[in-house]
Structures are given as C-alpha cells and as structure tokens.
Design an enzyme around this catalytic site. Structure first.
Site, PDB file in Angstrom:
ATOM      1  N   TYR A  38       0.860  -1.085  -0.037  1.00  0.00           N
ATOM      2  CA  TYR A  38       0.005   0.053  -0.021  1.00  0.00           C
ATOM      3  C   TYR A  38       0.923   1.314   0.022  1.00  0.00           C
ATOM      4  CZ  TYR A  38      -3.105   3.680   2.041  1.00  0.00           C
ATOM      5  OH  TYR A  38      -3.902   4.696   2.145  1.00  0.00           O
TER       6      TYR A  38
HETATM    7  P1  NAP Z   1     -13.176   4.042   2.302  1.00  0.00           P
HETATM    8  O1  NAP Z   1     -14.162   4.527   3.290  1.00  0.00           O
HETATM    9  O2  NAP Z   1     -12.678   2.361   2.007  1.00  0.00           O
HETATM   10  O3  NAP Z   1     -13.659   4.401   0.729  1.00  0.00           O
HETATM   11  C1  NAP Z   1     -12.925   3.978  -0.490  1.00  0.00           C
HETATM   12  C2  NAP Z   1     -13.549   4.551  -1.578  1.00  0.00           C
HETATM   13  O4  NAP Z   1     -12.827   4.338  -2.863  1.00  0.00           O
HETATM   14  C3  NAP Z   1     -15.057   4.159  -1.614  1.00  0.00           C
HETATM   15  O5  NAP Z   1     -15.927   4.969  -2.028  1.00  0.00           O
HETATM   16  C4  NAP Z   1     -15.230   3.174  -2.871  1.00  0.00           C
HETATM   17  O6  NAP Z   1     -16.011   2.998  -3.676  1.00  0.00           O
HETATM   18  C5  NAP Z   1     -13.920   3.627  -3.705  1.00  0.00           C
HETATM   19  N1  NAP Z   1     -13.171   2.495  -4.444  1.00  0.00           N
HETATM   20  C6  NAP Z   1     -12.474   1.407  -3.887  1.00  0.00           C
HETATM   21  N2  NAP Z   1     -11.926   0.629  -4.874  1.00  0.00           N
HETATM   22  C7  NAP Z   1     -12.717   0.972  -5.852  1.00  0.00           C
HETATM   23  C8  NAP Z   1     -12.965   0.561  -7.162  1.00  0.00           C
HETATM   24  N3  NAP Z   1     -12.324  -0.549  -7.541  1.00  0.00           N
HETATM   25  N4  NAP Z   1     -13.534   1.233  -8.279  1.00  0.00           N
HETATM   26  C9  NAP Z   1     -14.250   2.255  -7.806  1.00  0.00           C
HETATM   27  N5  NAP Z   1     -14.270   2.854  -6.515  1.00  0.00           N
HETATM   28  C10 NAP Z   1     -13.319   2.380  -5.603  1.00  0.00           C
HETATM   29  O7  NAP Z   1     -11.818   4.702   2.177  1.00  0.00           O
HETATM   30  P2  NAP Z   1     -11.118   6.114   2.849  1.00  0.00           P
HETATM   31  O8  NAP Z   1     -10.657   5.621   4.237  1.00  0.00           O
HETATM   32  O9  NAP Z   1     -12.021   7.170   2.790  1.00  0.00           O
HETATM   33  O10 NAP Z   1      -9.765   6.285   2.076  1.00  0.00           O
HETATM   34  C11 NAP Z   1      -9.964   6.982   0.912  1.00  0.00           C
HETATM   35  C12 NAP Z   1      -8.524   7.568   0.381  1.00  0.00           C
HETATM   36  O11 NAP Z   1      -7.641   8.100   1.495  1.00  0.00           O
HETATM   37  C13 NAP Z   1      -7.939   6.102  -0.058  1.00  0.00           C
HETATM   38  O12 NAP Z   1      -7.161   6.509  -1.082  1.00  0.00           O
HETATM   39  C14 NAP Z   1      -7.180   5.722   1.138  1.00  0.00           C
HETATM   40  O13 NAP Z   1      -5.791   5.263   0.601  1.00  0.00           O
HETATM   41  C15 NAP Z   1      -6.747   7.415   1.537  1.00  0.00           C
HETATM   42  N6  NAP Z   1      -6.212   7.379   2.790  1.00  0.00           N
HETATM   43  C16 NAP Z   1      -7.088   6.900   3.900  1.00  0.00           C
HETATM   44  C17 NAP Z   1      -6.752   6.814   5.436  1.00  0.00           C
HETATM   45  C18 NAP Z   1      -7.659   6.695   6.655  1.00  0.00           C
HETATM   46  O14 NAP Z   1      -7.166   6.388   7.784  1.00  0.00           O
HETATM   47  N7  NAP Z   1      -8.857   6.391   6.261  1.00  0.00           N
HETATM   48  C19 NAP Z   1      -5.475   7.209   5.697  1.00  0.00           C
HETATM   49  C20 NAP Z   1      -4.511   7.766   4.589  1.00  0.00           C
HETATM   50  C21 NAP Z   1      -5.035   7.657   3.388  1.00  0.00           C
HETATM   51  P3  NAP Z   1     -17.305   1.770  -3.310  1.00  0.00           P
HETATM   52  O15 NAP Z   1     -17.445   1.688  -1.798  1.00  0.00           O
HETATM   53  O16 NAP Z   1     -18.612   2.297  -3.769  1.00  0.00           O
HETATM   54  O17 NAP Z   1     -16.969   0.834  -4.125  1.00  0.00           O
END
Ligand code: NAP
Length: 248
Positions: free
Chosen positions: A156
């Site tokens: 990741y």
């Molecule tokens: P999340 O709640 O899991 O949401 C992920 C989103 O990405 C969902 O809307 C999902 O859509 C979409 N997605 C995933 N795979 C996909 C695919 N194959 N095609 C289309 N859409 C897809 O994640 P989050 O925590 O909000 O994270 C969002 C971003 O922030 C990511 O890039 C993650 O790496 C980054 N990030 C998160 C954190 C954290 O602690 N949360 C920290 C650092 C960075 P569906 O569910 O509708 O499929």
C-alpha cells in the site's frame, strides 16, 4: 455558503464513502457541481441526495475503477455531466495490509491498478483538457505511510509513494498551463474502510501530537483548500493532514 468553486465541475473518485464522501459534500458546499464515482450505487445516490437537499449540485457515476478504460469512461461521463471537468480528486483507494511474503500477485496488481493506474489515466484524460483551458486543480490522496516505512504496509505504502512522485511530475507537466497539482497525506482517519483496523487505528494515531484519529471532514477541508484559489501559489505539494504524526 462560500461560493469559491461556483461554476466549476469537480470529479471525486471514491465519493461513496469516508474521505471521498466528505470531500464531495465539502466541494458542493463551495458551489461546485460534484460528480462522484464509486461502485456502490445506493451509497452514491445517498450522497447525491444529501448534497441536493442542501441546495448543491451533484451526480453519481457508477464504475469499478480497475484500468485505463474504466478511468477514461468515468472521465467521459463526468465531462458529460458537467460540460468539462475543472477539479479532479483522485481519492478512490484500497489499503490491504500484510507481510510482503503473503501478498499474492493478483493483490499486488489490484492495489497498483486502483491506487496508481487509475489516477494516472484520469490525469492523462483530464489534465490536458484543463491545460488547454488554462486552469484546473488536481488533488491526489496519499497517506502518511507513503513516506514512513511500516511493517505490513509495503504494498500500500509503495503505491502511494508512486502517487506522491506523480503529484510532483504532474505539477511540473501541467503547472505552466495553469493547472495546480497537489496531494494530501492523511493520517489515520475514521471511515468505513478503516473500520476493519479496530483499535489499531487509534493506537496508530495515539503516537502523534494530535493523539487521535481524524474525522473524514478534516481531510476534506484540506482537499477543499487545495482546489480553491486560497491555495493559488501551492503547487506540487504533499500536505500532511495527520495530526502531526509524520513530524515526530
Ligand atoms: P473507504 O471508506 O474504504 O472508501 C474508499 C472509496 O474508494 C469508496 O468510495 C469506494 O467505492 C472507492 N473504491 C475503492 N475501490 C474502488 C474501485 N475498484 N472502483 C471504484 N471505486 C473504488 O476509504 P477511505 O478511508 O475514505 O480512504 C480514501 C482514500 O484515502 C484512499 O485513497 C486511502 O488510501 C486514503 N487514506 C485513508 C486513510 C484512512 O485512515 N482512512 C489514511 C490515509 C490515506 P465503493 O465503496 O462505492 O466501491
């Protein structure tokens, strides 16, 4: 309501959940017509309804973002919805963890497809159009583990390290044409996607100066800053939004 994005169209990938949903709501609140993408149409339409209920403009585009073709298709549908795209937030991402030796090749390919290839081809599609119009803003969502080596985060973290370099390369490529490209580097944030980590998320956050997990709205606020004129001289930056975790 501030209308800092009035008259613009913003594509937010992964707008059905967590950071992406909070970003869609924030950008709509600033006056953007938000096109949000995701796979889950029910959650996508809920976000659209929420934005419209508060007077904003939004559309949902259902797509499984796995390759260049799916990226181009989402770009085309966002263009159809808004006429053109002024703002791109490359947020959709997946974050499986585990020892390097346990990662199957298919998992490696899936992570790099979602986290690197799709943002790459979205920018390939939309960056030149923004450049031709002489304005635009792109924000990539990275992570603190793109710069901090952590056991279990090799796959990741390395995919997000790629997106950080791409942020700088695209700033160099598109910046002279008026397109600003930046990234946010969030720390642990409470979302549907991180629920699986349980207390581990709080433990990770506890070591930082803020000592707590972020709300998605706190990350969205930084993304909103990077796409509005408030950040007009910020280009090629990776903005840590991690409660100080990377600083100590
Ligand atoms: P999340 O709640 O899991 O949401 C992920 C989103 O990405 C969902 O809307 C999902 O859509 C979409 N997605 C995933 N795979 C996909 C695919 N194959 N095609 C289309 N859409 C897809 O994640 P989050 O925590 O909000 O994270 C969002 C971003 O922030 C990511 O890039 C993650 O790496 C980054 N990030 C998160 C954190 C954290 O602690 N949360 C920290 C650092 C960075 P569906 O569910 O509708 O499929």
């Amino acid at each position: 309501m501030t209308e800092g994005l009035s008259g613009t169209t913003a594509l937010v990938t992964g707008g059905t959940s967590g950071i992406g949903r909070a970003t869609a709501v924030a950008l709509a609140g600033l006056g953007a017509h938000v096109v949000l993408s995701g796979r889950d149409a029910t959650r996508g339409e809920e976000v659209v309804s929420r934005i419209r209920a508060s007077g904003g403009k939004a559309d949902f585009v259902a797509a499984d973002l796995t390759d260049a073709a799916s990226a181009r298709s989402v770009a085309a549908r966002a263009r159809e919805a808004g006429g053109h795209v002024d703002v791109l937030v490359n947020n959709a991402g997946i974050f499986p963890t585990g020892p390097t030796a346990d990662i199957p090749e298919a998992e490696f390919d899936r992570v790099y497809a979602t986290n690197v290839k799709v943002p790459f081809y979205l920018v390939a599609e939309l960056g030149p159009e923004m450049a031709a119009r002489g304005r635009g803003a792109i924000v990539n969502v990275s992570t603190m583990v793109a710069t901090r080596g952590m056991a279990g985060m090799a796959l990741y973290g390395s995919s997000k390290a790629a997106i950080e370099l791409l942020t700088k390369a695209w700033a160099a490529e598109f910046g002279p044409s008026g397109v600003r490209v930046n990234a946010v580097s969030p720390g642990p944030t409470r979302t549907e996607g991180t629920a699986v980590f349980g207390d581990g998320l709080d433990e990770l956050a506890a070591a930082g100066p803020a000592g707590r997990v972020a709300a998605p709205e706190e990350i969205a606020a930084a993304i909103a800053f990077l796409v509005t004129a408030e950040s007009s001289f910020v280009q090629g930056a990776i903005l840590p939004v991690d409660g100080g975790r990377l600083a100590v």
